[in-house]
Write a protein that holds these residues in place. Structure first.
Motif, PDB file in Angstrom:
ATOM      1  N   PHE A 222       0.822  -1.207   0.000  1.00  0.00           N
ATOM      2  CA  PHE A 222       0.000   0.000   0.000  1.00  0.00           C
ATOM      3  C   PHE A 222       0.858   1.259   0.000  1.00  0.00           C
ATOM      4  O   PHE A 222       2.021   1.265   0.414  1.00  0.00           O
ATOM      5  N   ARG A 223       0.232   2.308  -0.500  1.00  0.00           N
ATOM      6  CA  ARG A 223       0.670   3.664  -0.224  1.00  0.00           C
ATOM      7  C   ARG A 223      -0.001   4.093   1.072  1.00  0.00           C
ATOM      8  O   ARG A 223      -1.190   3.774   1.288  1.00  0.00           O
ATOM      9  N   PRO A 224       0.689   4.815   1.942  1.00  0.00           N
ATOM     10  CA  PRO A 224       0.052   5.222   3.202  1.00  0.00           C
ATOM     11  C   PRO A 224      -1.276   5.948   2.998  1.00  0.00           C
ATOM     12  O   PRO A 224      -2.200   5.804   3.808  1.00  0.00           O
ATOM     13  N   LEU A 233     -11.688   6.367   7.763  1.00  0.00           N
ATOM     14  CA  LEU A 233     -11.091   7.133   8.846  1.00  0.00           C
ATOM     15  C   LEU A 233     -10.567   8.462   8.326  1.00  0.00           C
ATOM     16  O   LEU A 233     -10.302   8.627   7.137  1.00  0.00           O
ATOM     17  N   ARG A 234     -10.369   9.389   9.246  1.00  0.00           N
ATOM     18  CA  ARG A 234      -9.643  10.591   8.887  1.00  0.00           C
ATOM     19  C   ARG A 234      -8.174  10.235   8.694  1.00  0.00           C
ATOM     20  O   ARG A 234      -7.638   9.358   9.373  1.00  0.00           O
ATOM     21  N   GLN A 235      -7.513  10.944   7.788  1.00  0.00           N
ATOM     22  CA  GLN A 235      -6.128  10.626   7.473  1.00  0.00           C
ATOM     23  C   GLN A 235      -5.236  10.891   8.692  1.00  0.00           C
ATOM     24  O   GLN A 235      -5.234  12.004   9.234  1.00  0.00           O
ATOM     25  N   PRO A 236      -4.494   9.887   9.160  1.00  0.00           N
ATOM     26  CA  PRO A 236      -3.610  10.093  10.308  1.00  0.00           C
ATOM     27  C   PRO A 236      -2.313  10.778   9.882  1.00  0.00           C
ATOM     28  O   PRO A 236      -2.123  11.099   8.706  1.00  0.00           O
ATOM     29  N   ASP A 237      -1.423  10.979  10.835  1.00  0.00           N
ATOM     30  CA  ASP A 237      -0.082  11.484  10.535  1.00  0.00           C
ATOM     31  C   ASP A 237       0.690  10.329   9.915  1.00  0.00           C
ATOM     32  O   ASP A 237       1.233   9.466  10.616  1.00  0.00           O
ATOM     33  N   LEU A 238       0.724  10.296   8.594  1.00  0.00           N
ATOM     34  CA  LEU A 238       1.244   9.126   7.884  1.00  0.00           C
ATOM     35  C   LEU A 238       2.734   8.919   8.106  1.00  0.00           C
ATOM     36  O   LEU A 238       3.195   7.781   8.251  1.00  0.00           O
ATOM     37  N   SER A 243       6.804   5.416  10.315  1.00  0.00           N
ATOM     38  CA  SER A 243       8.032   5.323  11.102  1.00  0.00           C
ATOM     39  C   SER A 243       7.848   4.377  12.284  1.00  0.00           C
ATOM     40  O   SER A 243       8.714   3.530  12.566  1.00  0.00           O
ATOM     41  N   ARG A 244       6.706   4.497  12.955  1.00  0.00           N
ATOM     42  CA  ARG A 244       6.427   3.640  14.114  1.00  0.00           C
ATOM     43  C   ARG A 244       6.262   2.191  13.687  1.00  0.00           C
ATOM     44  O   ARG A 244       6.806   1.270  14.328  1.00  0.00           O
ATOM     45  N   TRP A 245       5.542   1.964  12.608  1.00  0.00           N
ATOM     46  CA  TRP A 245       5.346   0.596  12.137  1.00  0.00           C
ATOM     47  C   TRP A 245       6.647  -0.024  11.638  1.00  0.00           C
ATOM     48  O   TRP A 245       6.903  -1.201  11.864  1.00  0.00           O
ATOM     49  N   GLN A 246       7.455   0.752  10.945  1.00  0.00           N
ATOM     50  CA  GLN A 246       8.713   0.219  10.435  1.00  0.00           C
ATOM     51  C   GLN A 246       9.633  -0.155  11.601  1.00  0.00           C
ATOM     52  O   GLN A 246      10.282  -1.204  11.580  1.00  0.00           O
ATOM     53  N   GLU A 247       9.672   0.681  12.623  1.00  0.00           N
ATOM     54  CA  GLU A 247      10.500   0.395  13.785  1.00  0.00           C
ATOM     55  C   GLU A 247      10.037  -0.874  14.497  1.00  0.00           C
ATOM     56  O   GLU A 247      10.852  -1.643  15.030  1.00  0.00           O
TER      57      GLU A 247
END
Length: 410
Positions: A222-224, A233-238, A243-247
């Motif tokens: 996917f693209r964020p 949903l409302r668009q989050p801080d992508l 960054s959080r998911w990758q970590e």
């Protein structure tokens, strides 16, 4: 630029792998397949148009092959599934009740789906309806919709369908079954007797974090910007989210031909390895619903599959480009065409008014045999004995254009 380089075709294959549409079904379906198939997609959108198969049944058929549509109804009646507003009105696993409960508790945020003025104006009648359900058991709106002149009873003239839909959006009743595709409602406190809003409910932020994770898993790649649409949903801080998911090791960055940086959910790591080696192959040909998760986000479908789609059933007939209820056609990893059709159940005939190939799709023996098999399987599942063909794409299905009707029994 990331080290992992993918072709656009490989990216499509990864998405279809996540959705359960990469390969032909390898065995006959079982009733127990309904829940895990929906869990894989996270959501199964509901639509009532019945020109051919209703959308939720068709979405499952595209993945499972021929199965009795009653299996979906049975899964709902057994309590494996629930209904609520997710992408739109959707079936989702009953275990996901905590994800949508915050929406139920704040129905005034649900826009056109809930009208507080109506609920206030008819508060006494709605309370009487809830008391009726508590005493008599589950109801349909149709149970109250056929009054006879001269008979008494509050339910004979009040607009119960709208009452029930308001209670449904507010989470005070839940859909416990479908009868002839009509919703059957019962009190939420009876359906979920052990649920406690004070101890079990998630905050909106907690629920939406899980929804985004579900979206990433079900999309596969996917693209964020694609994530939020899955559950509306409302668009989050992508940037922060990725960054959080990758970590956390939940996603892997890839670079896709013509699309740039994208992300792959870690659950697809084995398929990603195959894709990077050029060994992830698509074998499935299928008729899709316009409300299949693969195409319900029209922008995503256009970016990933170069497939531009617009639902034309609400467009005046003279202004339609392709037809009333046009079904996308999947073939070996690509959306290669679309057809406008109708099932004449009394006569056992699937009529295909038109069939178009997408620009740039080459007619090959594999394409023709794949689409014929997909359409035959679809017709047979719908109970058709034969297929009647109208206008088709130029040079496609030469025999059919000369009047040959596909035998749905072969």
């Amino acid at each position: 630029m990331t080290e992992r380089q993918l072709t656009l075709r490989a990216a499509r294959h990864l998405h279809l792998a996540a959705q359960g549409l990469l390969h032909r079904p390898r065995r006959k379906p079982k009733a127990a397949d309904i829940l895990p198939t929906i869990q894989r997609m996270s959501l199964l959108q509901i639509d009532t148009i019945n020109v051919v198969a209703r959308s939720p049944y068709l979405v499952l058929f595209s993945r499972l092959g021929a199965y009795p549509p009653s299996w979906l109804d049975d899964a709902l009646s057994r309590g494996e599934l629930m209904e609520y507003w997710a992408h739109e009105a959707c079936f989702l696993p009953r275990s996901d009740f905590p994800l949508v409960r915050h929406r139920m508790l704040a129905p005034h945020k649900m826009g056109w789906k809930y009208h507080q003025g109506w609920m206030d104006e008819y508060a006494e009648d709605i309370a009487a309806m809830k008391a009726h359900i508590a005493e008599k058991g589950p109801v349909r709106s149709a149970d109250f919709s056929h009054p006879r002149k001269g008979e008494s009873g509050w339910w004979e003239w009040k607009p119960h369908k709208r009452h029930l839909e308001g209670l449904f959006t507010a989470g005070e009743v839940m859909v416990v079954a479908r009868r002839n595709f009509q919703r059957v409602y019962d009190l939420t406190e009876r359906v979920m007797p052990h649920w406690d809003d004070k101890t079990d409910a998630l905050t909106q932020a907690q629920a939406e974090e899980v929804m985004l994770e579900n979206s990433a898993r079900s999309l596969g790649i996917f693209r964020p910007q694609w994530l939020a649409d899955y559950y509306r949903l409302r668009q989050p801080d992508l940037a922060a989210l990725m960054s959080r998911w990758q970590e956390a090791g939940m996603v892997l960055a890839v670079n896709v031909e013509s699309l740039g940086e994208m992300w792959v959910h870690a659950s697809l790591s084995p398929q990603l390895d195959l894709a990077l080696a050029g060994k992830l192959k698509a074998t499935h040909s299928a008729v899709l619903s316009p409300f299949d998760p693969v195409v319900w986000d029209r922008k995503r479908a256009e970016q990933l599959f170069d497939f531009t789609y617009r639902l034309e059933c609400y467009t005046p007939a003279r202004k339609r480009q392709y037809g009333y209820f046009v079904l996308p056609l999947l073939h070996r990893g690509g959306i290669v065409g679309r057809m406008d059709s109708k099932m004449h159940r009394r006569d056992g005939v699937l009529e295909i008014f038109s069939l178009y190939l997408e620009d740039g799709v080459r007619i090959t023996q594999h394409l023709e045999s794949g689409l014929i098999q997909a359409i035959n399987n679809f017709a047979r599942w719908q109970g058709a004995n034969r297929i009647k063909l109208g206008q088709v794409a130029e040079k496609l299905f030469i025999q059919q254009r000369r009047g040959w009707e596909i035998d749905a029994d072969r």
